[in-house]
Design an enzyme around this catalytic site. Structure first.
Site, short mmCIF file in Angstrom:
data_model
loop_
_atom_site.label_atom_id
_atom_site.label_comp_id
_atom_site.label_asym_id
_atom_site.label_seq_id
_atom_site.Cartn_x
_atom_site.Cartn_y
_atom_site.Cartn_z
N TYR A 132 0.83 -1.20 0.00
CA TYR A 132 0.00 0.00 0.00
C TYR A 132 0.87 1.25 0.00
O TYR A 132 2.05 1.23 0.36
CB TYR A 132 -0.95 0.00 1.20
CG TYR A 132 -0.29 0.19 2.54
CD1 TYR A 132 -0.32 1.42 3.20
CD2 TYR A 132 0.34 -0.87 3.18
CE1 TYR A 132 0.27 1.59 4.43
CE2 TYR A 132 0.93 -0.71 4.41
CZ TYR A 132 0.89 0.52 5.04
OH TYR A 132 1.49 0.68 6.27
N ASN A 186 10.29 -5.32 7.77
CA ASN A 186 11.02 -4.07 7.97
C ASN A 186 12.43 -4.40 8.44
O ASN A 186 12.60 -5.05 9.48
CB ASN A 186 10.33 -3.19 9.01
CG ASN A 186 9.04 -2.58 8.48
OD1 ASN A 186 8.78 -2.60 7.29
ND2 ASN A 186 8.24 -2.06 9.38
N TYR A 188 15.80 -2.76 9.72
CA TYR A 188 16.35 -1.52 10.27
C TYR A 188 17.86 -1.64 10.47
O TYR A 188 18.34 -2.67 10.96
CB TYR A 188 15.72 -1.18 11.62
CG TYR A 188 14.24 -0.92 11.57
CD1 TYR A 188 13.74 0.35 11.32
CD2 TYR A 188 13.32 -1.95 11.81
CE1 TYR A 188 12.38 0.59 11.29
CE2 TYR A 188 11.96 -1.71 11.79
CZ TYR A 188 11.49 -0.45 11.53
OH TYR A 188 10.14 -0.21 11.50
N HIS A 197 2.64 6.66 14.16
CA HIS A 197 1.57 6.41 13.20
C HIS A 197 0.57 5.42 13.80
O HIS A 197 0.85 4.76 14.81
CB HIS A 197 2.13 5.82 11.90
CG HIS A 197 2.71 4.45 12.07
ND1 HIS A 197 3.95 4.22 12.66
CD2 HIS A 197 2.20 3.22 11.77
CE1 HIS A 197 4.19 2.93 12.69
NE2 HIS A 197 3.14 2.30 12.17
N ASP A 199 -1.61 2.20 12.20
CA ASP A 199 -1.84 1.39 11.00
C ASP A 199 -3.24 1.69 10.47
O ASP A 199 -4.22 1.57 11.22
CB ASP A 199 -1.72 -0.10 11.33
CG ASP A 199 -0.28 -0.49 11.64
OD1 ASP A 199 0.44 0.32 12.25
OD2 ASP A 199 0.12 -1.61 11.28
N HIS A 259 1.99 4.62 17.60
CA HIS A 259 3.17 3.87 18.04
C HIS A 259 4.32 4.18 17.09
O HIS A 259 4.10 4.59 15.93
CB HIS A 259 2.90 2.37 18.13
CG HIS A 259 2.47 1.75 16.84
ND1 HIS A 259 1.14 1.69 16.43
CD2 HIS A 259 3.17 1.14 15.85
CE1 HIS A 259 1.06 1.09 15.27
NE2 HIS A 259 2.28 0.74 14.88
N ARG A 270 18.03 -4.72 13.18
CA ARG A 270 16.81 -5.34 13.67
C ARG A 270 15.84 -5.53 12.52
O ARG A 270 15.74 -4.66 11.65
CB ARG A 270 16.16 -4.48 14.75
CG ARG A 270 14.84 -5.07 15.27
CD ARG A 270 14.16 -4.14 16.23
NE ARG A 270 12.95 -4.72 16.77
CZ ARG A 270 11.73 -4.16 16.68
NH1 ARG A 270 11.60 -2.99 16.10
NH2 ARG A 270 10.68 -4.75 17.18
#
Length: 375
Positions: A132, A186, A188, A197, A199, A259, A270
């Site tokens: 998205y 994700n 990192y 943000h 979700d 969060h 990570r």
């Protein structure tokens, strides 16, 4: 002795002359009492802490206590919407982390579809199943503007995600069978982050499930980000997240508070696998619009409906060299010069020599490729 009672004229004149401060001291005993009461009240105020400065400090202290109580209440509501569990052992983590490294290698090699990989400084995202638009990708900013890509724009969820991750969570009762149709990885680097943000609820159902790998970190709720330089306010709730742990967000924690992951909480590499389900009525981007219908059509003429063509993503589109605007202009000018040379009966060899010396355009099988320059 006169009838007025005065034996001396001097006494009479003295009696007729008003004495100074006579009215102010008319009741001296009352003034002394008022002064004493004021001194007593001032002393009591100082001893009891009800003076003006003490009163102001007490009001400020009450506000601090009230704000702290609000934050504690909100933190409790966030905790009620969080479920955590250590599911994967260190050996299982190593196996899954090897699979994540394979995903990264495939992305670097350009083996995924165009919208599967989304790169940002210190953080890369890999969309599987569903992808998205968000953040700077949106034409119109703001909540509710996110859109799913058209079906087939991103790669399918890898088999190892189902086998090694989703099946384990279903067995532990943390996920329902068949719930997940979207998986995002994700990745990192130290100092990476994701801003506060929620979700998008018009895109994803609840709960939101994430699994952590490579290192420990933290998830923070209710932070505010500021940039240039980047700064983050104190969170309402700081939630430690361990390697191999699963975090499930629902209720207040998923819908009513933001969060984020702060830069200071990513000290080592990570990776997070986020497992979600898209809503059946989630809006999607249109890959291409229907062909325009002529404005003037005779009533007897019928137009057959054409099916909407959905563009398939080119797997190499995001990884092939891009053509700069300055290269396009040089290409146009070189072709124009070549046309003039042909018109003046110049040999075609001159054009070939120009193209080879310029080292910008070469033709191979009818496809023009432009060599990127270093600036």
């Amino acid at each position: 002795m006169s009838s007025s009672g005065f034996t001396d004229l001097r006494e009479k004149l003295k009696a007729m002359t008003p004495q100074p401060h006579h009215r102010e001291r008319e009741h001296p005993e009352r003034d002394d009492d008022d002064h004493g009461d004021f001194i007593n009240r001032l002393h009591n105020a100082r001893s009891n802490g009800t003076g003006t400065k003490k009163r102001k400090r007490r009001v400020e202290s009450d506000e601090d206590v009230s704000d702290q109580e609000v934050r504690e209440t909100e933190a409790r509501r966030v905790k009620n919407g969080i479920q955590q569990a250590i599911v994967f052992s260190p050996d299982e983590c190593v196996r899954i982390e090897e699979k994540i490294d394979e995903v990264v290698a495939h992305g670097d090699a350009g083996l995924y579809r165009e919208h599967t990989v989304d790169r940002a400084p210190l953080r890369n995202k890999y969309f599987f199943g569903e992808g998205y638009t968000y953040g700077a990708q949106l034409e119109r900013r703001g909540p509710g503007q996110e859109r799913l890509y058209s079906e087939g724009e991103v790669d399918e969820i890898p088999g190892w995600v189902h086998e090694l991750v989703i099946s384990r969570l279903v067995a532990r009762g943390l996920l329902k069978e068949g719930f997940v149709n979207s998986a995002v990885i994700n990745d990192y680097q130290p100092g990476g982050c994701i801003v506060s943000h929620v979700d998008p609820p018009h895109i994803f159902e609840r709960p939101i499930v994430s699994v952590s790998f490579f290192s420990d970190s933290a998830l923070c709720f209710g932070c505010r980000f500021q940039f240039k330089p980047i700064r983050v306010s104190e969170p309402v709730l700081y939630l430690p997240v361990r390697r191999g742990s699963v975090t499930v967000l629902s209720g207040y924690a998923a819908d009513d508070i933001t969060h984020c992951i702060r830069p200071q909480d990513i000290k080592e590499r990570r990776a997070v696998i986020i497992l979600r389900r898209t809503r059946a009525d989630a809006p999607r981007l249109d890959s291409c619009a229907l062909s325009p219908v002529p404005l003037h059509i005779s009533p007897s003429h019928t137009v057959s409906e054409r099916p909407v063509k959905r563009r398939k993503a080119d797997p190499d589109a995001a990884h092939r060299p891009r053509m700069l605007e300055m290269d396009k202009e040089e290409d146009r000018l070189s072709r124009a010069r070549g046309g003039r040379r042909d018109h003046t009966s110049q040999s075609p060899r001159g054009l070939r020599d120009y193209s080879s010396s310029h080292n910008a355009i070469r033709r191979d099988g009818g496809t023009r490729r432009v060599k990127m320059r270093r600036h």
